[in-house]
Design an enzyme around this catalytic site. Structure first.
Site, PDB file in Angstrom:
ATOM      1  N   SER A 136       0.832  -1.219   0.000  1.00  0.00           N
ATOM      2  CA  SER A 136       0.000   0.000   0.000  1.00  0.00           C
ATOM      3  C   SER A 136       0.861   1.261   0.000  1.00  0.00           C
ATOM      4  CB  SER A 136      -0.910   0.004   1.247  1.00  0.00           C
ATOM      5  OG  SER A 136      -0.090   0.042   2.414  1.00  0.00           O
ATOM      6  N   SER A 176       7.992   4.018  18.480  1.00  0.00           N
ATOM      7  CA  SER A 176       8.424   5.371  18.112  1.00  0.00           C
ATOM      8  C   SER A 176       8.575   6.245  19.340  1.00  0.00           C
ATOM      9  CB  SER A 176       7.368   5.979  17.175  1.00  0.00           C
ATOM     10  OG  SER A 176       7.578   7.363  17.015  1.00  0.00           O
ATOM     11  N   TYR A 192      -1.990   8.026  15.379  1.00  0.00           N
ATOM     12  CA  TYR A 192      -0.796   7.241  15.010  1.00  0.00           C
ATOM     13  C   TYR A 192       0.027   6.950  16.271  1.00  0.00           C
ATOM     14  CZ  TYR A 192       4.097   6.503  13.951  1.00  0.00           C
ATOM     15  OH  TYR A 192       5.376   6.006  13.956  1.00  0.00           O
ATOM     16  N   LYS A 194       0.865   3.270  18.603  1.00  0.00           N
ATOM     17  CA  LYS A 194       2.165   2.757  19.059  1.00  0.00           C
ATOM     18  C   LYS A 194       2.115   2.479  20.565  1.00  0.00           C
ATOM     19  CE  LYS A 194       4.231   2.695  15.148  1.00  0.00           C
ATOM     20  NZ  LYS A 194       4.528   1.381  14.518  1.00  0.00           N
ATOM     21  N   ARG A 237      15.158  17.538  16.729  1.00  0.00           N
ATOM     22  CA  ARG A 237      14.877  16.094  16.695  1.00  0.00           C
ATOM     23  C   ARG A 237      16.189  15.330  16.670  1.00  0.00           C
ATOM     24  NH1 ARG A 237      10.764  18.246  17.371  1.00  0.00           N
ATOM     25  NH2 ARG A 237       8.702  17.927  16.404  1.00  0.00           N
TER      26      ARG A 237
HETATM   27  C1  WQD Z   1      10.738  16.850  11.817  1.00  0.00           C
HETATM   28  C2  WQD Z   1      10.842  18.350  12.079  1.00  0.00           C
HETATM   29  C3  WQD Z   1       8.782  19.515  11.790  1.00  0.00           C
HETATM   30  C4  WQD Z   1       8.426  18.897   7.478  1.00  0.00           C
HETATM   31  C5  WQD Z   1       7.261  11.994  12.763  1.00  0.00           C
HETATM   32  C6  WQD Z   1       6.558  10.963  13.617  1.00  0.00           C
HETATM   33  C7  WQD Z   1       7.537   9.896  14.029  1.00  0.00           C
HETATM   34  C8  WQD Z   1       8.143   9.312  12.798  1.00  0.00           C
HETATM   35  C9  WQD Z   1       8.912  10.405  12.072  1.00  0.00           C
HETATM   36  C10 WQD Z   1       7.058   7.519  11.622  1.00  0.00           C
HETATM   37  C11 WQD Z   1       9.644  18.891  12.858  1.00  0.00           C
HETATM   38  C12 WQD Z   1       9.815  19.987  10.770  1.00  0.00           C
HETATM   39  C13 WQD Z   1       8.872  18.871   8.802  1.00  0.00           C
HETATM   40  C14 WQD Z   1       8.425  20.129   6.773  1.00  0.00           C
HETATM   41  C15 WQD Z   1       9.314  21.222   8.710  1.00  0.00           C
HETATM   42  N1  WQD Z   1       7.118   8.805  11.971  1.00  0.00           N
HETATM   43  N2  WQD Z   1       9.308  20.009   9.392  1.00  0.00           N
HETATM   44  N3  WQD Z   1       8.876  21.249   7.418  1.00  0.00           N
HETATM   45  O1  WQD Z   1       7.212  14.971  13.161  1.00  0.00           O
HETATM   46  O2  WQD Z   1       9.498  14.660  14.265  1.00  0.00           O
HETATM   47  O3  WQD Z   1       8.207  12.661  13.543  1.00  0.00           O
HETATM   48  O4  WQD Z   1       7.930  11.398  11.670  1.00  0.00           O
HETATM   49  O5  WQD Z   1       7.787   6.625  11.929  1.00  0.00           O
HETATM   50  O6  WQD Z   1       6.870   8.896  14.750  1.00  0.00           O
HETATM   51  O7  WQD Z   1       6.069  11.590  14.792  1.00  0.00           O
HETATM   52  O8  WQD Z   1       9.213  14.148  11.830  1.00  0.00           O
HETATM   53  O9  WQD Z   1      10.193  14.788   9.680  1.00  0.00           O
HETATM   54  O10 WQD Z   1       7.723  15.246  10.076  1.00  0.00           O
HETATM   55  O11 WQD Z   1       9.449  16.620  11.252  1.00  0.00           O
HETATM   56  O12 WQD Z   1       9.713  22.259   9.276  1.00  0.00           O
HETATM   57  O13 WQD Z   1       8.022  20.221   5.577  1.00  0.00           O
HETATM   58  O14 WQD Z   1      10.851  19.034  10.834  1.00  0.00           O
HETATM   59  O15 WQD Z   1       8.024  20.621  12.273  1.00  0.00           O
HETATM   60  O16 WQD Z   1      10.114  19.908  13.721  1.00  0.00           O
HETATM   61  P1  WQD Z   1       8.496  14.223  13.260  1.00  0.00           P
HETATM   62  P2  WQD Z   1       9.121  15.182  10.612  1.00  0.00           P
END
Ligand code: WQD
Length: 337
Positions: A34, A125, A150, A154, A231
């Site tokens: 998917s 996660s 989501y 988990k 992060r």
């Molecule tokens: C990282 C940072 C955004 C996109 C999520 C899930 C986690 C895992 C990974 C599945 C944040 C910023 C992002 C953009 C931005 N998912 N950002 N502009 O939200 O930390 O984690 O994805 O396994 O479980 O919670 O990851 O990469 O979405 O964001 O500024 O276009 O980048 O605000 O600070 P996140 P992310």
């Protein structure tokens, strides 16, 4: 030794299949396709020279899961990646997430509890911590109310596994990933988000390729050094290697509790602006971006205390942020060539 990898054609799953094959394991992949494509099998073969057994399977279909295990009695361990994982989508369509991430887990465990002994690794996660009080985050940081369906799946998944392991022959390890990024150095496999990438790094590399006009940075008013959110970005190959080590720990039955939990990160936090700088350094390109408002549900900061994984698993992430970004960029260029 036959290992079942559910979601094994996905981003983290495919990288883990490569590391399992490198360690001599026989791999069976089930995936419902998917959120990936069969071409990933080719990528795995190009890296290891071995094509894993693949079966298209929707784990939400209980009879299909039962039938699969009837035909595959000799599975020594299961690494369960298959799940829906888009935070935003889970808010709009919670039942899709509860069905796919919870029902499928229950059907898998119902088959494993019938076995003499079962070894189960669960893809969890850091999202289960929500916004943790204390950095770096340890495994006994409090589990906070999930910020999305989501994240809730988990948390619930971990509870289901813990309750089940207590009264069955299942031994489990819960791996709480921080932010997986990058691609295999061969650029044969990598992250293939369908549609507009939700995650930061694929959005950056697609912008670098000119597929996206500019990156929107979601907020620069966080209480962090440069105002953007922090992060723990871990190279997907480092993450994959941790799964093989965890699997061997289960198979060797070394002083195991019934369920063990490990945070998998680098132990270092990086801000969005620092990720952008790392991309610009490794690509030699200026990344167009604009600062916009915060994204709903985002936390300020999360990075791992990796002492437990370092000492108990004997595992430590090896790649730097720049190395991970360089591999992501190499993959993006290859996929678009
Ligand atoms: C990282 C940072 C955004 C996109 C999520 C899930 C986690 C895992 C990974 C599945 C944040 C910023 C992002 C953009 C931005 N998912 N950002 N502009 O939200 O930390 O984690 O994805 O396994 O479980 O919670 O990851 O990469 O979405 O964001 O500024 O276009 O980048 O605000 O600070 P996140 P992310």
């Amino acid at each position: 030794m036959k290992i079942l990898v559910t979601g094994g054609l996905g981003f983290i799953g495919s990288h883990t299949v490569v590391e399992l094959q490198n360690q001599g394991f026989e791999v069976v992949i089930v995936d419902d396709l998917s959120n990936t494509s069969l071409s990933v099998l080719e990528g795995i073969k190009n890296i290891t020279g071995k094509i894993p057994v693949f079966e298209k399977l929707d784990l939400r279909e209980k009879n299909s899961v039962q039938d699969f295990f009837k035909r595959n009695q000799d599975i020594a361990g299961v690494i369960h990646f298959a799940a829906s994982k888009a935070v935003g989508e889970s808010v709009e369509n919670p039942l899709l997430y509860y069905e796919n991430n919870i029902n499928a887990l229950v059907y898998l465990l119902q088959e494993l509890q019938k076995k003499e002994a079962a070894n189960f690794i669960f893809s969890s996660s850091c999202t289960v911590y929500g916004q943790a009080e204390k950095m770096p985050i340890t495994e006994n940081a409090p589990i906070q109310t999930a910020m999305s369906p989501y994240g809730n799946t988990k948390q619930i998944g971990e509870e289901i596994i813990t309750d089940t392991a207590k009264v069955t022959n299942i031994n489990a390890i819960l791996l709480r990933y921080f932010n997986p990024i990058g691609s295999h150095p061969s650029a044969e496999i990598g992250e293939l988000p369908l549609g507009v990438p939700q995650n930061l790094v694929p959005f950056i590399t697609q912008t670098g390729m000119g597929l996206r006009k500019e990156l929107s940075v979601y907020g620069d008013d966080y209480p962090t050094a440069d105002g953007t959110a922090v992060r723990d970005y871990i190279h997907v190959v480092d993450l994959a290697k941790a799964h093989v080590i965890a699997l061997k720990r289960l198979l060797d039955k070394k002083n195991l509790e019934k369920v063990e939990t490990f945070n998998l990160g680098t132990g270092t936090g990086s801000s969005v602006l620092e990720v952008i700088q790392a991309f610009e350094k490794v690509s030699g390109k200026k990344l167009p971006y604009k600062i916009v408002g915060r994204r709903e549900g985002d936390i300020t900061e999360a990075y791992a205390n990796t002492d437990k994984a370092n000492t108990v698993l004997g595992w430590k992430a090896q790649s730097t942020l720049e190395e991970a970004m360089a591999s992501a960029w190499k993959w993006e260029q290859k996929v678009r060539s």
